[in-house]
Scaffold this motif. Structure first.
Motif, PDB file in Angstrom:
ATOM      1  N   UNK A 238      10.106   1.546   0.490  1.00  4.83           N
ATOM      2  CA  UNK A 238      10.514   0.157   0.304  1.00  4.83           C
ATOM      3  C   UNK A 238      11.950   0.110  -0.195  1.00  4.83           C
ATOM      4  N   UNK A 239      12.589  -1.027   0.011  1.00  4.90           N
ATOM      5  CA  UNK A 239      13.955  -1.229  -0.468  1.00  4.90           C
ATOM      6  C   UNK A 239      14.209  -2.727  -0.600  1.00  4.90           C
ATOM      7  N   UNK A 240      15.339  -3.079  -1.212  1.00  8.63           N
ATOM      8  CA  UNK A 240      15.690  -4.494  -1.199  1.00  8.63           C
ATOM      9  C   UNK A 240      16.310  -4.840   0.156  1.00  8.63           C
ATOM     10  N   UNK A 241      16.748  -6.048   0.325  1.00  4.01           N
ATOM     11  CA  UNK A 241      17.193  -6.528   1.637  1.00  4.01           C
ATOM     12  C   UNK A 241      18.417  -5.785   2.165  1.00  4.01           C
ATOM     13  N   UNK A 242      19.231  -5.232   1.273  1.00  6.74           N
ATOM     14  CA  UNK A 242      20.437  -4.520   1.710  1.00  6.74           C
ATOM     15  C   UNK A 242      20.217  -3.017   1.778  1.00  6.74           C
ATOM     16  N   UNK A 243      18.994  -2.570   1.580  1.00  9.82           N
ATOM     17  CA  UNK A 243      18.699  -1.149   1.626  1.00  9.82           C
ATOM     18  C   UNK A 243      18.851  -0.432   0.307  1.00  9.82           C
ATOM     19  N   UNK A 244      19.252  -1.163  -0.716  1.00  9.63           N
ATOM     20  CA  UNK A 244      19.410  -0.546  -2.029  1.00  9.63           C
ATOM     21  C   UNK A 244      18.052  -0.211  -2.642  1.00  9.63           C
ATOM     22  N   UNK A 245      18.038   0.862  -3.420  1.00  6.79           N
ATOM     23  CA  UNK A 245      16.806   1.235  -4.109  1.00  6.79           C
ATOM     24  C   UNK A 245      15.735   1.787  -3.200  1.00  6.79           C
ATOM     25  N   UNK A 246      16.133   2.361  -2.092  1.00  4.55           N
ATOM     26  CA  UNK A 246      15.192   2.923  -1.107  1.00  4.55           C
ATOM     27  C   UNK A 246      14.333   3.973  -1.794  1.00  4.55           C
ATOM     28  N   UNK A 247      13.015   3.722  -1.824  1.00  8.34           N
ATOM     29  CA  UNK A 247      12.086   4.577  -2.567  1.00  8.34           C
ATOM     30  C   UNK A 247      10.901   4.921  -1.686  1.00  8.34           C
ATOM     31  N   UNK A 248      10.455   6.187  -1.768  1.00 12.75           N
ATOM     32  CA  UNK A 248       9.329   6.652  -0.974  1.00 12.75           C
ATOM     33  C   UNK A 248       8.065   6.771  -1.815  1.00 12.75           C
ATOM     34  N   UNK A 249       6.925   6.554  -1.175  1.00  5.61           N
ATOM     35  CA  UNK A 249       5.645   6.908  -1.759  1.00  5.61           C
ATOM     36  C   UNK A 249       5.437   8.408  -1.639  1.00  5.61           C
ATOM     37  N   UNK A 250       4.349   8.890  -2.213  1.00  3.09           N
ATOM     38  CA  UNK A 250       4.102  10.330  -2.267  1.00  3.09           C
ATOM     39  C   UNK A 250       3.540  10.890  -0.975  1.00  3.09           C
ATOM     40  N   UNK A 251       3.188  10.040  -0.028  1.00  2.00           N
ATOM     41  CA  UNK A 251       2.781  10.511   1.287  1.00  2.00           C
ATOM     42  C   UNK A 251       1.279  10.623   1.474  1.00  2.00           C
ATOM     43  N   UNK A 252       0.855  10.532   2.741  1.00  2.00           N
ATOM     44  CA  UNK A 252      -0.537  10.755   3.147  1.00  2.00           C
ATOM     45  C   UNK A 252      -0.536  11.805   4.233  1.00  2.00           C
ATOM     46  N   UNK A 253      -1.266  12.884   3.992  1.00  2.00           N
ATOM     47  CA  UNK A 253      -1.368  13.944   4.997  1.00  2.00           C
ATOM     48  C   UNK A 253      -2.617  13.673   5.831  1.00  2.00           C
ATOM     49  N   UNK A 254      -2.415  13.353   7.098  1.00  2.00           N
ATOM     50  CA  UNK A 254      -3.523  12.983   7.993  1.00  2.00           C
ATOM     51  C   UNK A 254      -3.704  14.042   9.066  1.00  2.00           C
ATOM     52  N   UNK A 255      -4.939  14.495   9.202  1.00  2.00           N
ATOM     53  CA  UNK A 255      -5.286  15.445  10.256  1.00  2.00           C
ATOM     54  C   UNK A 255      -6.335  14.806  11.149  1.00  2.00           C
ATOM     55  N   UNK A 256      -6.031  14.698  12.436  1.00  2.00           N
ATOM     56  CA  UNK A 256      -6.973  14.122  13.398  1.00  2.00           C
ATOM     57  C   UNK A 256      -7.543  15.262  14.247  1.00  2.00           C
ATOM     58  N   UNK A 257      -8.881  15.391  14.212  1.00  2.00           N
ATOM     59  CA  UNK A 257      -9.515  16.519  14.911  1.00  2.00           C
ATOM     60  C   UNK A 257     -10.457  16.028  16.007  1.00  2.00           C
TER      61      UNK A 257
END
Lengths: 112, 109
Positions: free
Chosen positions: A93-112
């Motif tokens: 997520x970020x504000x409207x100008x792209x400032x503060x761009x921050x990531x979540x910790x991620x989801x590892x998905x395996x499709x079998x």
């Protein structure tokens, strides 16, 4: 909640099943994003939302859908999972100008 | 099309200096970002350049030349914990981030 929370952390999913990856932020950021990251390919944008109520397609949108009913939540849905959707998924997520761009910790998905 | 290029992998020695280059071609420019990503973790913000020149932040510095479409990340006094991937990203005219594939930095004792 502090920052961005993603759930689940990891998941093994049978092909053909429906799956929703959850993403919630508490920073009141207008913009939110979903990426997938595969070895050697870097981060690729799936879908994005510049503000609540609007969404847009990124570089690799096929097979995925999103909704943005409010500012905080941005779920990603795989309607019918396929093995090529095996990846690590990051919400950001970020504000409207792209400032503060921050990531979540991620989801590892395996499709079998 | 839009394109970000950076080396796939680099190796350096603990205590040394390393420079990771990034060249870009994008539709518009609203800043260049460097992120660090340790294996199995999310990317974390390192630096942001929107004007030409050098931005220094502790052991890390980032340089930008908009006329050349070029940036570098300079890491000094390398530590083992600096072993990670370093991602270059450019914000285009629509405020969307365009990402490079990342440079894997290996630090040897």
């Amino acid at each position: 909640i502090a920052g961005i929370t993603q759930a689940p952390t990891s998941q093994i999913l049978a092909a053909g099943r429906r799956m929703t990856l959850r993403c919630t932020q508490d920073m009141r950021h207008n913009a939110m994003y979903w990426y997938r990251q595969d070895l050697g390919l870097g981060l690729r944008l799936i879908h994005y939302s510049n503000t609540a109520g609007t969404t847009g397609k990124g570089e690799v949108p096929d097979g995925y859908s999103v909704s943005r009913a409010n500012t905080d939540d941005f779920p990603l849905t795989l309607a019918s999972a396929v093995p090529s959707q095996t990846s690590v998924y990051f919400c950001a997520s970020s504000d409207s100008t792209g400032s503060g761009y921050t990531f979540g910790s991620g989801t590892r998905l395996t499709v079998v | 099309g839009q394109n970000i290029d950076q080396p796939t992998e680099m190796t350096a020695t603990e205590g040394a200096i390393v420079q990771i280059n990034c060249t870009y071609q994008t539709s518009g420019f609203n800043g260049l970002f460097w992120y660090q990503q340790h294996a199995g973790e999310a990317p974390t913000f390192l630096s942001y350049n929107v004007l030409d020149g050098l931005e220094e932040k502790g052991r890390f510095s980032s340089f930008l030349s908009r006329s050349k479409g070029y940036s570098y990340l300079l890491l000094k006094e390398l530590q083992m914990k600096d072993s990670a991937s370093y991602l270059c990203a450019v914000m285009d005219s629509n405020y969307q981030l365009i990402w490079g594939a990342g440079t894997k930095l290996i630090i040897k004792p």
